[in-house]
Design an enzyme around this catalytic site. Structure first.
Site, PDB file in Angstrom:
ATOM      1  N   ASP A 164       0.850  -1.182   0.000  1.00 15.28           N
ATOM      2  CA  ASP A 164       0.000   0.000   0.000  1.00 15.28           C
ATOM      3  C   ASP A 164       0.890   1.238   0.000  1.00 15.28           C
ATOM      4  O   ASP A 164       2.075   1.159   0.349  1.00 15.28           O
ATOM      5  CB  ASP A 164      -0.905   0.012   1.234  1.00 15.28           C
ATOM      6  CG  ASP A 164      -2.124   0.912   1.041  1.00 15.28           C
ATOM      7  OD1 ASP A 164      -3.228   0.369   0.828  1.00 15.28           O
ATOM      8  OD2 ASP A 164      -1.976   2.143   1.085  1.00 15.28           O
TER       9      ASP A 164
ATOM     10  N   ASP B 185       4.309   1.643  -4.053  1.00 14.64           N
ATOM     11  CA  ASP B 185       3.410   1.994  -5.144  1.00 14.64           C
ATOM     12  C   ASP B 185       3.556   0.902  -6.192  1.00 14.64           C
ATOM     13  O   ASP B 185       4.600   0.783  -6.836  1.00 14.64           O
ATOM     14  CB  ASP B 185       3.791   3.356  -5.723  1.00 14.64           C
ATOM     15  CG  ASP B 185       2.859   3.802  -6.850  1.00 14.64           C
ATOM     16  OD1 ASP B 185       2.036   2.981  -7.307  1.00 14.64           O
ATOM     17  OD2 ASP B 185       2.981   4.958  -7.290  1.00 14.64           O
TER      18      ASP B 185
ATOM     19  N   ASP C  34      -8.874  -4.319  -3.669  1.00 10.42           N
ATOM     20  CA  ASP C  34     -10.115  -3.635  -3.313  1.00 10.42           C
ATOM     21  C   ASP C  34      -9.912  -2.125  -3.434  1.00 10.42           C
ATOM     22  O   ASP C  34     -10.595  -1.337  -2.797  1.00 10.42           O
ATOM     23  CB  ASP C  34     -10.527  -4.003  -1.880  1.00 10.42           C
ATOM     24  CG  ASP C  34     -11.930  -3.525  -1.519  1.00 10.42           C
ATOM     25  OD1 ASP C  34     -12.787  -3.495  -2.411  1.00 10.42           O
ATOM     26  OD2 ASP C  34     -12.153  -3.170  -0.347  1.00 10.42           O
TER      27      ASP C  34
ATOM     28  N   LYS D 204     -11.967  -4.980  -7.588  1.00 10.73           N
ATOM     29  CA  LYS D 204     -13.189  -4.181  -7.585  1.00 10.73           C
ATOM     30  C   LYS D 204     -13.252  -3.302  -8.823  1.00 10.73           C
ATOM     31  O   LYS D 204     -12.264  -2.696  -9.216  1.00 10.73           O
ATOM     32  CB  LYS D 204     -13.233  -3.303  -6.336  1.00 10.73           C
ATOM     33  CG  LYS D 204     -14.440  -2.366  -6.280  1.00 10.73           C
ATOM     34  CD  LYS D 204     -14.657  -1.786  -4.909  1.00 10.73           C
ATOM     35  CE  LYS D 204     -13.536  -0.882  -4.460  1.00 10.73           C
ATOM     36  NZ  LYS D 204     -13.759  -0.369  -3.104  1.00 10.73           N
TER      37      LYS D 204
END
Length: 235
Positions: free
Chosen positions: A108, A124, A148, A188
């Site tokens: 993250d 990243d 997600d 997602k």
């Protein structure tokens, strides 16, 4: 919690949030929705870091990709709910002695609170050589890449839709670089017309591509999840 008695028996009262000075109506409605969301309450009771954990739990219950021994990469993993679900399912802690031991790796842009059984890195995933770093940390290729992630909202529906599709496409290309043949990609997306090219791309790279809206996804949300299984490998 307050209860109301009616002729049909007891039922829980819906929590109403009064507007406060300085608070926008949208913020008040969001807070009210959170307070009345059964998945938020379940997450608190079951110790998950957010209601999103139930989305990956329900998807895995249906498609069974988080199996013991699997090596999993969670893109945009903060606050860590998806990693929490993955750890016991892939046996990352080795608690089931008769089963293969898996790995859970979360990346993250921000640091997250440590989570037993998961390895997390501030990274990243779109930077140069990010795929090489992930494969080095994993000690090989991944069996599952899941995401997600959602782009920051601009308030303009069409713009936000294009942003999240672009983010999902970037995650897909990353998955192509790190997945083992036969692997799974879960991400997602937002329902709409702009994801057509993404669907075509995934159908070229995977043997099966399914679009699902799990029960934990709010009914008023346009989000859905793509589950692509049977990665065909590098060309």
């Amino acid at each position: 919690m307050a209860k109301e008695i009616s002729g049909r028996g007891q039922r829980e009262l819906r929590v109403k949030v009064k507007s406060a000075r300085g608070r926008k109506l949208s913020s008040t409605l969001w807070l009210e929705r959170q307070l009345n969301d059964p998945y938020v309450k379940r997450a608190q009771v079951e110790g998950f870091r957010g209601r999103a954990a139930f989305k990956i739990l329900e998807l895995d219950d249906k498609f069974r990709f988080l199996v013991p021994g699997a090596r999993v990469v969670d893109l945009g993993c903060a606050p860590g709910g998806w990693c929490q679900v993955a750890v016991p399912r892939v046996n990352a802690l080795g608690e089931r002695k008769s089963k293969a031991v898996g790995r859970v790796l979360g990346v993250d842009l921000q640091e997250i609170e440590p989570l037993a059984g998961a390895e997390t890195h501030t990274l990243d995933f779109m930077e140069d050589d990010a795929d090489l770093k992930v494969k080095e940390w994993l000690g090989g290729r991944a069996d599952v890449v899941m995401s997600d992630m959602a782009a920051s909202a601009s308030g303009h529906k069409q713009t936000d839709h294009l942003r999240i599709i672009a983010l999902c496409e970037a995650a897909a290309y990353f998955a192509f670089d790190v997945l083992e043949e036969g692997g799974t990609f879960v991400a997602k997306v937002l329902a709409g017309g702009a994801e057509g090219d993404l669907q075509k791309l995934l159908k070229m790279k995977f043997t099966k591509v399914m679009n699902v809206k799990p029960p934990a996804s709010r009914a008023d949300s346009s989000e859905k999840f793509v589950v692509a299984t049977g990665f065909k490998g590098q060309e």
